[in-house]
Design a protein around this motif. Structure first.
Motif, PDB file in Angstrom:
ATOM      1  N   VAL A   3       1.071  -1.224   0.054  1.00 24.82           N
ATOM      2  CA  VAL A   3      -0.099  -0.057   0.083  1.00 24.82           C
ATOM      3  C   VAL A   3       0.816   1.179   0.070  1.00 24.82           C
ATOM      4  CG1 VAL A   3      -2.157   0.707   0.728  1.00 24.82           C
ATOM      5  CG2 VAL A   3      -0.783  -1.202   2.175  1.00 24.82           C
ATOM      6  N   ARG A   4       0.500   2.385  -0.667  1.00 25.53           N
ATOM      7  CA  ARG A   4       1.267   3.360  -0.903  1.00 25.53           C
ATOM      8  C   ARG A   4       0.501   4.447   0.010  1.00 25.53           C
ATOM      9  NH1 ARG A   4       4.452   0.513  -1.308  1.00 25.53           N
ATOM     10  NH2 ARG A   4       5.269  -0.418  -3.047  1.00 25.53           N
ATOM     11  N   ALA A   5       1.480   5.382   0.618  1.00 25.16           N
ATOM     12  CA  ALA A   5       0.889   6.663   1.311  1.00 25.16           C
ATOM     13  C   ALA A   5       1.826   7.804   1.410  1.00 25.16           C
ATOM     14  CB  ALA A   5       0.734   6.095   2.845  1.00 25.16           C
ATOM     15  N   LYS A   6       1.427   8.889   1.620  1.00 27.87           N
ATOM     16  CA  LYS A   6       2.362   9.889   1.741  1.00 27.87           C
ATOM     17  C   LYS A   6       3.321   9.998   2.817  1.00 27.87           C
ATOM     18  CE  LYS A   6      -1.063  13.384  -0.253  1.00 27.87           C
ATOM     19  NZ  LYS A   6      -2.105  14.080   0.284  1.00 27.87           N
ATOM     20  N   CYS A   7       3.093   9.096   3.766  1.00 26.77           N
ATOM     21  CA  CYS A   7       3.735   9.010   5.067  1.00 26.77           C
ATOM     22  C   CYS A   7       3.522   7.725   5.742  1.00 26.77           C
ATOM     23  CB  CYS A   7       3.126  10.330   5.906  1.00 26.77           C
ATOM     24  SG  CYS A   7       3.884  10.402   7.620  1.00 26.77           S
ATOM     25  N   VAL A   8       4.605   7.467   6.507  1.00 26.68           N
ATOM     26  CA  VAL A   8       4.416   5.917   7.240  1.00 26.68           C
ATOM     27  C   VAL A   8       4.775   6.377   8.787  1.00 26.68           C
ATOM     28  CG1 VAL A   8       5.243   3.874   7.681  1.00 26.68           C
ATOM     29  CG2 VAL A   8       4.780   4.507   5.535  1.00 26.68           C
ATOM     30  N   VAL A   9       3.936   5.999   9.790  1.00 30.92           N
ATOM     31  CA  VAL A   9       4.047   6.037  11.110  1.00 30.92           C
ATOM     32  C   VAL A   9       4.139   4.665  11.791  1.00 30.92           C
ATOM     33  CG1 VAL A   9       3.376   7.310  13.274  1.00 30.92           C
ATOM     34  CG2 VAL A   9       2.907   8.365  10.997  1.00 30.92           C
ATOM     35  N   VAL A  10       5.552   4.442  12.434  1.00 37.05           N
ATOM     36  CA  VAL A  10       5.885   3.126  12.974  1.00 37.05           C
ATOM     37  C   VAL A  10       5.371   3.452  14.567  1.00 37.05           C
ATOM     38  CG1 VAL A  10       7.069   1.186  13.003  1.00 37.05           C
ATOM     39  CG2 VAL A  10       7.638   2.953  11.308  1.00 37.05           C
ATOM     40  N   SER A  11       4.524   2.503  14.988  1.00 38.37           N
ATOM     41  CA  SER A  11       4.069   2.492  16.265  1.00 38.37           C
ATOM     42  C   SER A  11       3.675   1.177  16.785  1.00 38.37           C
ATOM     43  CB  SER A  11       2.680   3.202  16.449  1.00 38.37           C
ATOM     44  OG  SER A  11       2.933   4.787  15.965  1.00 38.37           O
ATOM     45  N   ALA A  12       4.943   0.298  16.520  1.00 38.23           N
ATOM     46  CA  ALA A  12       4.609  -1.167  16.638  1.00 38.23           C
ATOM     47  C   ALA A  12       5.057  -1.449  18.183  1.00 38.23           C
ATOM     48  CB  ALA A  12       5.513  -1.991  15.751  1.00 38.23           C
ATOM     49  N   GLY A  13       5.311  -0.673  18.864  1.00 38.48           N
ATOM     50  CA  GLY A  13       6.063  -1.015  20.376  1.00 38.48           C
ATOM     51  C   GLY A  13       7.582  -0.919  20.226  1.00 38.48           C
ATOM     52  N   ALA A  14       8.260  -0.659  21.234  1.00 41.99           N
ATOM     53  CA  ALA A  14       9.882  -0.544  21.187  1.00 41.99           C
ATOM     54  C   ALA A  14      10.665  -1.767  20.647  1.00 41.99           C
ATOM     55  CB  ALA A  14      10.402  -0.371  22.484  1.00 41.99           C
ATOM     56  N   ILE A  15      10.056  -2.873  20.723  1.00 46.73           N
ATOM     57  CA  ILE A  15      10.991  -4.059  20.173  1.00 46.73           C
ATOM     58  C   ILE A  15      10.586  -4.246  18.677  1.00 46.73           C
ATOM     59  CG2 ILE A  15      11.160  -6.497  20.200  1.00 46.73           C
ATOM     60  CD1 ILE A  15      11.078  -6.273  23.248  1.00 46.73           C
ATOM     61  N   GLU A  16       9.245  -4.321  18.395  1.00 43.06           N
ATOM     62  CA  GLU A  16       8.861  -4.616  16.951  1.00 43.06           C
ATOM     63  C   GLU A  16       9.217  -3.324  15.970  1.00 43.06           C
ATOM     64  OE1 GLU A  16       7.925  -7.637  15.789  1.00 43.06           O
ATOM     65  OE2 GLU A  16       8.472  -8.345  17.520  1.00 43.06           O
ATOM     66  N   THR A  17       8.914  -2.093  16.734  1.00 44.76           N
ATOM     67  CA  THR A  17       9.450  -1.184  15.813  1.00 44.76           C
ATOM     68  C   THR A  17      10.712  -1.210  15.193  1.00 44.76           C
ATOM     69  OG1 THR A  17       7.662   0.731  16.468  1.00 44.76           O
ATOM     70  CG2 THR A  17       9.784   1.655  15.872  1.00 44.76           C
TER      71      THR A  17
END
Ligand SMILES: Cc1cc2nc3c(=O)[nH]c(=O)nc-3n(C[C@H](O)[C@H](O)[C@H](O)COP(=O)(O)OP(=O)(O)OC[C@H]3O[C@@H](n4cnc5c(N)ncnc54)[C@H](O)[C@@H]3O)c2cc1C
Length: 551
Positions: free
Chosen positions: A286-300
């Protein structure tokens, strides 16, 4: 695997993970009119779907947990302080450093303590110096910078408490939106003792409705908050507050059971979107203008490190080898006591009184931490953890011990401001892969040894409090040196001004990328002497606003 699952694109933003940080960002962006895709690898679980098994939950995970990740197909590798390498096949095992993977992330099953960090917590290196070998550093922002976002989190998500008694905390502009929970019996006993010793105390602020709030009811005081979903829907997590608001705008699409396998970049190294997998058969880019990673400290950290390309051979944001380093959580020292009289009434949530007397200013000690009485204990947790030294856990004597002491027992404990080490870290394993074929998180190193000294100091303070409260017998233990993380995991993509020593800028934007952000516990430069979630939520507001400006 076929590429047959399609979602419309491009979105304005894709958010990876729907926990404390991701949920807030979803709300900020979608209420600002942005089109958001929120991808969550866990399920959306209602209260009835979350097991109440006392042996399989996020408080006591002896035989399993009651959210995700699944027991099979999600291993991690741990390297012990002695250098022994072990594959942990299942998330309930010691050392896995698990947090809940489900819509809401940790906030579905958390205890909901809602602490602001203190102003000093943002300046640990300046206040204490940098112990050799540690990763101790100042935050690039101050308490004052974050205070308006703490306020937003408290008001919008819903916190109860009594700010007028939190005299050691930083300045605030508004009281909590709800009064504190009524103090329980333990709070009365400990409160009198603290007054005699001249210690400040206050009710523990909680993301739980003490009165009806935001259209949901007040707490029914069942005492099953921590480790479980809330039966009366009075506990405020991402899933029943900010994500609900985000979905109601019509601008946010939530896809569950969707694990993001990579953050994708184009031929010039620019982030263009993500690839995610649903089940075993569907994959979508999927495409987007922006990606925000909020997967928790280990999975991020794992996702950033696994997103390699010719332009980013060490992973995204990892040009200076900082992604995954300085993993911290909280040492949680305390003391347990038996009293002659009944001191426990089992009225939930149970955690009721706190002191911040020892967060700072402890001679010869770096930092410190908050102390509070413990949540109402499940009987099995009492059985495992609250027996005095030398007591056997079987036979008639053990039964009589429980019968007599359960209501005469108290446990005081609290999170210590971990001193991180760059060697306490998340990398990705070269050999072990998960069910999707992705390299798994490899956890190695320890926190800095100063953490142990602070923890032992705080255990003594817990013991002192209980003795003054009239305990007949009190016991505590010494801490050992180990890796910290778990439910309070943080620090693996810390914010800072300098790209050589940090992963993101002070607004969560990954250095060197105009459209890649982090918004979760990973951003924490240090993790405070407090449970971390309110800070993660506050940072979610701060990062969310900056993302909205950027797209
Ligand atoms: C039992 C328990 C009690 C707690 N009590 C408290 C407390 O009283 N006070 C407090 O301050 N904190 C508490 N916490 C900790 C708190 O919940 C966490 O600090 C907080 O949830 C972390 O927020 P986060 O945004 O960093 O990550 P999380 O909330 O962990 O959210 C990350 C989300 O990302 C998802 N995800 C991960 N990888 C991917 C991927 N590749 N693709 C898609 N999705 C992905 C996960 O499934 C998860 O839902 C508790 C936690 C637990 C489990």
């Amino acid at each position: 695997m076929s590429d047959t699952f399609h979602t419309p694109d491009p979105f304005d933003a894709i958010i990876v993970g729907s926990g404390a940080g991701g949920g807030v960002v979803a709300k900020v962006l979608s209420t600002a009119g942005k089109r958001v895709l929120l991808l969550e690898r866990g399920h959306a679980l209602a209260w009835a779907d979350v097991s109440r098994d006392h042996l399989r939950n996020h408080r006591l995970s002896l035989y399993g947990i009651n959210t995700g990740p699944a027991a099979l197909g999600n291993p991690r590798v741990i390297v012990t302080p002695q250098g022994e390498e072990r594959i942990l096949p299942s998330p309930n095992l010691d050392g896995y450093q698990n947090n809940a993977m489900v819509v809401g992330g940790g906030t579905l099953v958390y205890g909901a303590q809602a602490w602001r960090f203190l102003p000093q917590d943002f300046r640990m290196a300046s206040l204490y110096g940098i112990p050799q070998g540690s990763g101790l550093a100042d935050w690039p922002i101050s308490y004052e910078d974050l205070a308006p976002d703490y306020e937003r989190a408290e008001q919008e998500i819903g916190v109860c408490g009594d700010a007028s008694r939190m005299t050691l905390h930083g300045k605030r502009d508004r009281p909590f939106p709800m009064p504190p929970m009524v103090p329980n019996r333990q709070a009365e006993v400990l409160g009198s003792a603290a007054t005699r010793m001249g210690w400040q105390t206050a009710p523990v602020p909680l993301l739980i409705n003490s009165v009806p709030y935001n259209g949901r009811p007040a707490c029914v005081h069942c005492g099953a908050c921590v480790g479980f979903a809330c039966p009366s829907d009075s506990k405020n997590g991402s899933q029943n507050t900010v994500i609900r608001t985000a979905l109601a705008t019509g601008n946010c699409t939530l896809v569950t059971e969707a694990i993001v396998t990579s953050i994708d970049t184009d031929a010039r190294g620019k982030v263009v979107g993500v690839t995610y997998v649903v089940g075993r058969n569907f994959r979508s880019s999927v495409r987007a203008k922006c990606v925000v990673v909020s997967a928790g400290a280990i999975e991020t950290a794992r996702l950033l490190l696994n997103s390699k390309s010719d332009h980013h051979p060490a992973g995204l944001g990892n040009h200076s080898d900082n992604v995954g380093r300085n993993l911290c959580g909280h040492y949680y020292p305390g003391a347990t006591a038996n009293f002659d009289d009944i001191v426990t009434d089992c009225v939930g949530p149970g955690v009721s009184i706190s002191t911040c007397q020892f967060n700072h200013g402890n001679k010869g000690i770096i930092g410190g931490g908050m102390l509070a009485n413990e949540f109402t204990k499940l009987p099995i947790i009492y059985w495992r953890g609250a027996f005095g030294p030398g007591m056997k856990r079987w036979g008639l004597a053990a039964k009589e011990y429980v019968r007599h002491n359960y209501l005469r027992s108290m446990h005081v404990q609290g999170p210590v401001h971990d001193i991180s080490s760059p060697e306490g870290r998340v990398t990705v394993d070269a050999n072990v892969r998960d069910q999707w074929g992705l390299p798994v998180a490899r956890l190695s190193g320890t926190v800095h040894p100063e953490t142990v000294r602070t923890a032992d100091f705080m255990a003594e303070k817990a013991e002192q409090w209980l003795r003054e409260a009239g305990a007949r017998e009190v016991w505590t233990g010494k801490s050992g040196l180990h890796l910290s993380g778990g439910q309070h995991q943080a620090g693996t993509a810390r914010m800072g001004h300098d790209p050589k020593s940090s992963v993101t800028d002070p607004f969560g934007r990954v250095h060197g990328h105009e459209n890649l952000f982090v918004a979760d516990g990973s951003l924490h430069v240090t993790n405070g002497g407090f449970n971390p979630v309110l800070t993660i939520m506050a940072l979610g507001y701060r990062v969310g606003r900056r993302v909205a400006e950027a797209i």
